[in-house]
Design an enzyme around this catalytic site. Structure first.
Site, mmCIF file in Angstrom:
data_model
loop_
_atom_site.group_PDB
_atom_site.id
_atom_site.type_symbol
_atom_site.label_atom_id
_atom_site.label_comp_id
_atom_site.label_asym_id
_atom_site.label_seq_id
_atom_site.Cartn_x
_atom_site.Cartn_y
_atom_site.Cartn_z
ATOM 1 N N TYR A 94 -0.505 -6.955 -3.091
ATOM 2 C CA TYR A 94 -0.744 -6.307 -4.379
ATOM 3 C C TYR A 94 -0.552 -4.801 -4.264
ATOM 4 O O TYR A 94 -0.649 -4.228 -3.180
ATOM 5 C CB TYR A 94 -2.154 -6.610 -4.902
ATOM 6 C CG TYR A 94 -3.282 -6.031 -4.073
ATOM 7 C CD1 TYR A 94 -3.823 -4.778 -4.365
ATOM 8 C CD2 TYR A 94 -3.827 -6.736 -2.996
ATOM 9 C CE1 TYR A 94 -4.862 -4.238 -3.609
ATOM 10 C CE2 TYR A 94 -4.858 -6.216 -2.236
ATOM 11 C CZ TYR A 94 -5.368 -4.954 -2.545
ATOM 12 O OH TYR A 94 -6.393 -4.430 -1.799
ATOM 13 N N CYS A 95 -0.260 -4.169 -5.401
ATOM 14 C CA CYS A 95 -0.289 -2.702 -5.520
ATOM 15 C C CYS A 95 -1.166 -2.390 -6.715
ATOM 16 O O CYS A 95 -2.068 -3.170 -7.044
ATOM 17 C CB CYS A 95 1.114 -2.103 -5.630
ATOM 18 S SG CYS A 95 2.058 -2.606 -7.079
ATOM 19 N N TRP A 96 -0.967 -1.282 -7.384
ATOM 20 C CA TRP A 96 -1.873 -0.907 -8.468
ATOM 21 C C TRP A 96 -1.759 -1.851 -9.667
ATOM 22 O O TRP A 96 -2.725 -2.429 -10.131
ATOM 23 C CB TRP A 96 -1.615 0.541 -8.890
ATOM 24 C CG TRP A 96 -2.272 0.964 -10.167
ATOM 25 C CD1 TRP A 96 -1.677 1.565 -11.230
ATOM 26 C CD2 TRP A 96 -3.663 0.831 -10.530
ATOM 27 N NE1 TRP A 96 -2.595 1.807 -12.233
ATOM 28 C CE2 TRP A 96 -3.819 1.366 -11.826
ATOM 29 C CE3 TRP A 96 -4.772 0.284 -9.882
ATOM 30 C CZ2 TRP A 96 -5.037 1.385 -12.500
ATOM 31 C CZ3 TRP A 96 -6.000 0.308 -10.541
ATOM 32 C CH2 TRP A 96 -6.126 0.858 -11.829
#
Length: 354
Positions: A94-96
């Site tokens: 995941y990222c933001w």
């Protein structure tokens, strides 16, 4: 290997099987993250600042090209680090917001054989969930009592007996007083504290009573969510009472072996509230190893503070229980009996149980 986009609901099942990888920068990760995640930034803090500035000034295309220019030389290092961390080559990523950073890292790891489950909506989706989870209405039973009544120990023992317990001080890495940080790991950020709290609450039944320790609004630097704190003030509270000698002995068990310089530093933080003479006496007793004396000295202050805090609790929902002279097992039996006698949302009658 091709990536698979997953929803938050799918994430809960997969996280038990696969490690988590956070593609955000190191400062974003330090601020908060999904618990148990590893961090391999696709853009570090300095690079993210450069790309963000360029995005504002020249648009997405220029920023994207700059991002690849910055991170491109590190592609092989990122692949090697990931391979060392995750030899089975199966990860949840995941990222933001589930956007470009996690897409690039997913592509990069897929090129070397990784199976990637990428969280749709990214950390933002997870954080929305945890923010809401810690603010839900719950059936609380608040365990109160003056310093030294062994509230934390009793909560631990209640949990061992199968009761639902939320240990706020354990999650905050702080015991909730001027002495609370001694011997504890660094405190998490408020956001990370809420993430960790939500992780525990997720496995609890909201329809069943939840034991929680009476706390002020702040535990060290942690600020409790408004909704949770309001519920604590409005929920039934069991006010534990024990003789002074039992309380002093319990506090001594917890604190007497701690470094003297840290105990003295904690006393000095209370100097304005204790007064000069009481402060000097407490420090002298710590230095000489007279633990009952300095503990008794400080309890004068802490007992007054507790009585003041108790007045904030909703009238008619406080039940005073004398546990003096009882074994731990007898104390637990009495607390569970009280819980079973009343609904956690109903007010307790204000009287003493002998």
């Amino acid at each position: 290997m091709a990536e698979q986009l997953i929803t938050l609901e799918e994430f809960w099942g997969l996280r038990e099987k696969h490690p988590l990888l956070d593609a955000r920068s190191e400062s974003e990760f330090a601020q908060s993250h999904i618990p148990s995640s590893h961090n391999i930034p696709i853009l570090n803090d300095a690079e993210r600042k450069i790309v963000g500035t360029l995005y504002k000034e020249k648009g997405a295309e220029a920023a994207t090209m700059k991002g690849f220019e910055l991170v491109g030389p590190r592609f092989h290092e990122i692949q090697k680090e990931a391979a060392q961390l995750f030899p089975e080559k199966k990860i949840i990523l995941y990222c933001w917001r589930g956007g470009m950073r996690s897409q690039i890292l997913s592509w990069l790891l897929g090129m070397v054989g990784f199976q990637v489950f990428r969280l749709k909506g990214g950390y933002k989706t997870y954080r929305t969930y945890t923010f809401e989870e810690v603010r839900k209405d719950r059936r609380l039973i608040v365990l109160g009592g003056k310093t030294g009544t062994a509230k934390t120990l009793l909560l631990q023992k209640l949990a061992e007996k199968g009761e639902q317990v939320l240990d706020l001080e354990g999650l905050a890495n702080h015991r909730g007083s001027a002495f609370g940080a001694i011997g504890q790991p660094p405190q998490p950020t408020v956001e990370q504290f809420e993430n960790q709290m939500a992780e525990e609450l997720r496995y609890l039944d909201p329809q069943q009573a939840l034991w929680i320790e009476n706390e002020s609004r702040k535990i060290g630097r942690i600020i409790l969510p408004d909704g949770l704190f309001a519920q604590m003030l409005q929920s039934p509270l069991i006010d534990l009472r024990k003789p002074m000698e039992e309380r002093i002995a319990h506090i001594a068990d917890d604190y007497a072996a701690l470094p003297k310089e840290e105990l003295i530093a904690a006393v000095l933080r209370l100097k304005k509230k204790l007064g000069g003479l009481r402060t000097q006496e407490a420090i002298a007793d710590i230095q000489s190893g007279n633990h009952p004396a300095w503990i008794s000295n400080l309890l004068v202050y802490y007992d007054k503070a507790y009585e003041f805090d108790l007045e904030r609790h909703e009238a008619g929902k406080i039940r005073t229980v004398d546990l003096g002279g009882l074994t731990i097992e007898e104390q637990l039996e009495l607390l569970v009996k009280i819980k079973n006698q009343t609904n956690a949302k109903s007010p307790y009658p204000a009287h003493r149980v002998e």
